[in-house]
Design an enzyme around this catalytic site. Structure first.
Site, PDB file in Angstrom:
ATOM      1  N   ASP A  15       0.827  -1.210   0.000  1.00 42.20           N
ATOM      2  CA  ASP A  15       0.000   0.000   0.000  1.00 42.20           C
ATOM      3  C   ASP A  15       0.861   1.261   0.000  1.00 42.20           C
ATOM      4  O   ASP A  15       2.015   1.235   0.436  1.00 42.20           O
ATOM      5  CB  ASP A  15      -0.898  -0.026   1.249  1.00 42.20           C
ATOM      6  CG  ASP A  15      -2.074   0.921   1.122  1.00 42.20           C
ATOM      7  OD1 ASP A  15      -2.377   1.352  -0.014  1.00 42.20           O
ATOM      8  OD2 ASP A  15      -2.690   1.237   2.148  1.00 42.20           O
ATOM      9  N   ASN A  17       1.170   3.459  -2.797  1.00 45.62           N
ATOM     10  CA  ASN A  17       1.679   3.909  -4.098  1.00 45.62           C
ATOM     11  C   ASN A  17       1.099   5.259  -4.513  1.00 45.62           C
ATOM     12  O   ASN A  17       1.829   6.144  -4.972  1.00 45.62           O
ATOM     13  CB  ASN A  17       1.292   2.899  -5.197  1.00 45.62           C
ATOM     14  CG  ASN A  17       1.981   1.579  -5.030  1.00 45.62           C
ATOM     15  OD1 ASN A  17       2.962   1.478  -4.313  1.00 45.62           O
ATOM     16  ND2 ASN A  17       1.459   0.559  -5.685  1.00 45.62           N
ATOM     17  N   GLY A  18      -0.221   5.383  -4.359  1.00 42.01           N
ATOM     18  CA  GLY A  18      -0.896   6.610  -4.800  1.00 42.01           C
ATOM     19  C   GLY A  18      -0.388   7.819  -4.028  1.00 42.01           C
ATOM     20  O   GLY A  18      -0.026   8.844  -4.613  1.00 42.01           O
ATOM     21  N   ARG A  19      -0.312   7.675  -2.697  1.00 41.65           N
ATOM     22  CA  ARG A  19       0.145   8.794  -1.865  1.00 41.65           C
ATOM     23  C   ARG A  19       1.609   9.125  -2.156  1.00 41.65           C
ATOM     24  O   ARG A  19       2.013  10.281  -2.180  1.00 41.65           O
ATOM     25  CB  ARG A  19      -0.041   8.458  -0.380  1.00 41.65           C
ATOM     26  CG  ARG A  19      -1.469   8.673   0.093  1.00 41.65           C
ATOM     27  CD  ARG A  19      -1.690   8.038   1.425  1.00 41.65           C
ATOM     28  NE  ARG A  19      -1.705   6.581   1.330  1.00 41.65           N
ATOM     29  CZ  ARG A  19      -1.457   5.765   2.340  1.00 41.65           C
ATOM     30  NH1 ARG A  19      -1.155   6.245   3.509  1.00 41.65           N
ATOM     31  NH2 ARG A  19      -1.505   4.462   2.170  1.00 41.65           N
ATOM     32  N   HIS A  32       2.345   3.358  -8.828  1.00 44.79           N
ATOM     33  CA  HIS A  32       2.218   1.936  -9.139  1.00 44.79           C
ATOM     34  C   HIS A  32       3.401   1.459  -9.994  1.00 44.79           C
ATOM     35  O   HIS A  32       3.929   0.363  -9.797  1.00 44.79           O
ATOM     36  CB  HIS A  32       0.916   1.649  -9.891  1.00 44.79           C
ATOM     37  CG  HIS A  32      -0.323   1.919  -9.080  1.00 44.79           C
ATOM     38  ND1 HIS A  32      -0.437   1.533  -7.772  1.00 44.79           N
ATOM     39  CD2 HIS A  32      -1.502   2.522  -9.395  1.00 44.79           C
ATOM     40  CE1 HIS A  32      -1.629   1.890  -7.309  1.00 44.79           C
ATOM     41  NE2 HIS A  32      -2.276   2.508  -8.268  1.00 44.79           N
ATOM     42  N   SER A  60      -7.257  -5.836  -5.823  1.00 46.00           N
ATOM     43  CA  SER A  60      -8.363  -6.429  -5.063  1.00 46.00           C
ATOM     44  C   SER A  60      -9.677  -6.314  -5.835  1.00 46.00           C
ATOM     45  O   SER A  60      -9.776  -5.532  -6.795  1.00 46.00           O
ATOM     46  CB  SER A  60      -8.512  -5.717  -3.716  1.00 46.00           C
ATOM     47  OG  SER A  60      -9.012  -4.409  -3.925  1.00 46.00           O
ATOM     48  N   THR A  61     -10.681  -7.070  -5.387  1.00 41.80           N
ATOM     49  CA  THR A  61     -12.005  -6.961  -6.028  1.00 41.80           C
ATOM     50  C   THR A  61     -12.504  -5.508  -5.919  1.00 41.80           C
ATOM     51  O   THR A  61     -13.157  -5.003  -6.824  1.00 41.80           O
ATOM     52  CB  THR A  61     -13.023  -7.920  -5.356  1.00 41.80           C
ATOM     53  OG1 THR A  61     -12.851  -7.854  -3.934  1.00 41.80           O
ATOM     54  CG2 THR A  61     -12.825  -9.351  -5.779  1.00 41.80           C
ATOM     55  N   TRP A  64     -11.588  -2.637  -8.595  1.00 36.99           N
ATOM     56  CA  TRP A  64     -12.321  -2.442  -9.850  1.00 36.99           C
ATOM     57  C   TRP A  64     -12.990  -1.079  -9.903  1.00 36.99           C
ATOM     58  O   TRP A  64     -13.270  -0.559 -10.986  1.00 36.99           O
ATOM     59  CB  TRP A  64     -13.398  -3.527 -10.026  1.00 36.99           C
ATOM     60  CG  TRP A  64     -12.835  -4.822 -10.512  1.00 36.99           C
ATOM     61  CD1 TRP A  64     -12.752  -5.989  -9.828  1.00 36.99           C
ATOM     62  CD2 TRP A  64     -12.264  -5.073 -11.804  1.00 36.99           C
ATOM     63  NE1 TRP A  64     -12.157  -6.957 -10.601  1.00 36.99           N
ATOM     64  CE2 TRP A  64     -11.850  -6.414 -11.819  1.00 36.99           C
ATOM     65  CE3 TRP A  64     -12.048  -4.295 -12.936  1.00 36.99           C
ATOM     66  CZ2 TRP A  64     -11.236  -6.997 -12.915  1.00 36.99           C
ATOM     67  CZ3 TRP A  64     -11.433  -4.872 -14.040  1.00 36.99           C
ATOM     68  CH2 TRP A  64     -11.038  -6.216 -14.021  1.00 36.99           C
ATOM     69  N   LEU A 126      10.308 -21.288  -3.863  1.00 41.21           N
ATOM     70  CA  LEU A 126       9.358 -20.342  -3.286  1.00 41.21           C
ATOM     71  C   LEU A 126       8.007 -20.411  -4.007  1.00 41.21           C
ATOM     72  O   LEU A 126       7.961 -20.441  -5.237  1.00 41.21           O
ATOM     73  CB  LEU A 126       9.931 -18.917  -3.433  1.00 41.21           C
ATOM     74  CG  LEU A 126       9.038 -17.776  -2.978  1.00 41.21           C
ATOM     75  CD1 LEU A 126       8.979 -17.718  -1.453  1.00 41.21           C
ATOM     76  CD2 LEU A 126       9.553 -16.445  -3.534  1.00 41.21           C
ATOM     77  N   ARG A 178       1.936  -4.868   6.025  1.00 41.98           N
ATOM     78  CA  ARG A 178       1.237  -3.863   5.224  1.00 41.98           C
ATOM     79  C   ARG A 178       2.075  -2.599   5.221  1.00 41.98           C
ATOM     80  O   ARG A 178       2.407  -2.066   6.287  1.00 41.98           O
ATOM     81  CB  ARG A 178      -0.157  -3.570   5.782  1.00 41.98           C
ATOM     82  CG  ARG A 178      -0.899  -2.531   4.933  1.00 41.98           C
ATOM     83  CD  ARG A 178      -2.300  -2.237   5.422  1.00 41.98           C
ATOM     84  NE  ARG A 178      -2.975  -1.382   4.449  1.00 41.98           N
ATOM     85  CZ  ARG A 178      -4.204  -1.550   4.003  1.00 41.98           C
ATOM     86  NH1 ARG A 178      -4.938  -2.554   4.440  1.00 41.98           N
ATOM     87  NH2 ARG A 178      -4.733  -0.726   3.119  1.00 41.98           N
ATOM     88  N   SER A 186      -8.101  -5.424   4.884  1.00 41.40           N
ATOM     89  CA  SER A 186      -8.640  -5.126   3.553  1.00 41.40           C
ATOM     90  C   SER A 186      -9.004  -6.359   2.723  1.00 41.40           C
ATOM     91  O   SER A 186      -8.615  -6.457   1.551  1.00 41.40           O
ATOM     92  CB  SER A 186      -7.651  -4.240   2.776  1.00 41.40           C
ATOM     93  OG  SER A 186      -7.467  -3.024   3.432  1.00 41.40           O
TER      94      SER A 186
HETATM   95  C1  FPP Z   1      -2.293   0.110  -3.142  1.00 43.14           C
HETATM   96  O1  FPP Z   1      -1.777   1.415  -3.191  1.00 43.14           O
HETATM   97  C2  FPP Z   1      -1.692  -0.657  -4.195  1.00 43.14           C
HETATM   98  C3  FPP Z   1      -2.372  -1.215  -5.198  1.00 43.14           C
HETATM   99  C4  FPP Z   1      -3.839  -1.080  -5.358  1.00 43.14           C
HETATM  100  C5  FPP Z   1      -1.692  -1.942  -6.251  1.00 43.14           C
HETATM  101  C6  FPP Z   1      -0.406  -2.576  -5.877  1.00 43.14           C
HETATM  102  C7  FPP Z   1       0.324  -2.847  -7.082  1.00 43.14           C
HETATM  103  C8  FPP Z   1       1.655  -2.752  -7.245  1.00 43.14           C
HETATM  104  C9  FPP Z   1       2.612  -2.474  -6.174  1.00 43.14           C
HETATM  105  C10 FPP Z   1       2.237  -2.932  -8.568  1.00 43.14           C
HETATM  106  C11 FPP Z   1       1.734  -4.192  -9.185  1.00 43.14           C
HETATM  107  C12 FPP Z   1       2.831  -4.897  -9.720  1.00 43.14           C
HETATM  108  C13 FPP Z   1       2.745  -6.067 -10.302  1.00 43.14           C
HETATM  109  C14 FPP Z   1       3.988  -6.685 -10.730  1.00 43.14           C
HETATM  110  C15 FPP Z   1       1.473  -6.739 -10.562  1.00 43.14           C
HETATM  111  P1  FPP Z   1      -2.789   2.643  -3.280  1.00 43.14           P
HETATM  112  O2  FPP Z   1      -2.904   3.033  -4.701  1.00 43.14           O
HETATM  113  O3  FPP Z   1      -4.083   2.284  -2.644  1.00 43.14           O
HETATM  114  O4  FPP Z   1      -2.017   3.702  -2.461  1.00 43.14           O
HETATM  115  P2  FPP Z   1      -2.659   4.850  -1.557  1.00 43.14           P
HETATM  116  O5  FPP Z   1      -3.193   4.156  -0.342  1.00 43.14           O
HETATM  117  O6  FPP Z   1      -1.479   5.697  -1.270  1.00 43.14           O
HETATM  118  O7  FPP Z   1      -3.703   5.529  -2.366  1.00 43.14           O
END
Ligand code: FPP
Length: 255
Positions: A15, A17-19, A32, A60-61, A64, A126, A178, A186
């Site tokens: 978790d 990535n967006g922030r 991402h 996750s579901t 979508w 693994l 997490r 979640s």
């Molecule tokens: C949650 O961060 C993350 C996800 C919804 C996607 C996770 C995916 C990756 C790390 C990349 C996928 C890579 C492969 C190889 C499939 P968020 O966007 O909810 O972050 P936030 O809580 O900051 O908004």
């Protein structure tokens, strides 16, 4: 201390990535993209640490309902990972699997998944699973329905549940990590996490490193896991022993 005695299966909610991207005035998908480049390092570290299983929550579901551009980026990142990491996965005898409902993924990506799953199904290294189109509740409902089709007469058991999960031999999760600072599960691996140790780090996924991963595994492997019992020994300190002796003497007097 052998960490693998306690920690065999690690699950990660990647978790933040967006922030991470927004903090840098970039679009969320940038996080991402950056986050996906960390995945390979963490898989390698899990293998080096001798973990048996690593399950990564990639989509996750509930995801979508995100904007189409973000959903498409996540699909593309999965495809890129499969193309880029295939050789390494085969070389390291990693057993690869996607758990979840991937029926809405583009056909070429589904074909890549199927191919890699088939090629690696007998590998003993693994167990790497991506949870994609995954929801813990969906997984359980799917398992019950699958079972009910062939066993209408018998009561449903824990073993029946396990045998009908997306990946029956995955086993319980020992440790959930997490990233990103939130403290939630979640809808991830709800059945398998019944006795998991939980570790929440404020580090956002794109900043997560092999070193932090390793440090968490070592730290958590020092925790006592009791699985609902009272632990290995019922240790009584001296004052408790004395109190117990006094109680026995009182019992003698008033009997
Ligand atoms: C949650 O961060 C993350 C996800 C919804 C996607 C996770 C995916 C990756 C790390 C990349 C996928 C890579 C492969 C190889 C499939 P968020 O966007 O909810 O972050 P936030 O809580 O900051 O908004």
């Amino acid at each position: 201390m052998n960490i693998n005695d306690k920690i065999k299966h690690v699950a990660i909610i990647m978790d933040g990535n967006g922030r991470w991207a927004q903090n840098r005035c970039r679009p969320r998908v940038w996080g991402h993209i950056r986050g996906s480049s960390i995945v390979s390092d963490i898989v390698e570290e899990a293998d080096d640490l001798g973990l048996h299983a690593l399950t990564l929550y990639a989509f996750s579901t509930e995801n979508w309902s995100r904007p189409l551009g973000e959903v498409t980026t996540l699909f593309n990142l999965l495809k890129k990972f499969l193309l880029k990491e295939r050789r390494k996965i085969l070389k390291n005898r990693v057993r690869f699997k996607v758990i979840g409902d991937v029926s809405n993924l583009p056909l070429p990506t589904r074909e890549l998944i199927n191919k890699l799953e088939k090629e690696t199904k007998d590998f003993k290294g693994l167990k790497l699973s991506f949870a994609f189109g995954y929801g813990g509740r969906n997984e359980m409902i799917n398992a019950v329905n699958k079972w009910a089709q062939s066993n209408p007469e018998r009561p449903f058991s824990e073993e029946d549940m396990e045998a009908n999960l997306y990946q029956p031999d995955l086993g319980d999760v020992d440790l959930l990590i997490r990233t990103g600072g939130d403290q939630r599960i979640s809808n991830f691996l709800l059945w398998q996490m019944a006795y998991a140790e939980l570790f929440f780090t404020p580090t956002k996924w794109p900043d997560f490193t092999r070193e932090e991963f390793r440090g968490i595994i070592y730290q958590v492997s020092g925790r006592e896991r009791r699985f609902g019992t009272i632990g290995a020994t019922e240790s009584l300190d001296e004052s408790c022993l004395l109190a117990r002796k006094n109680l026995e003497e009182l019992n003698q007097i008033y009997r």
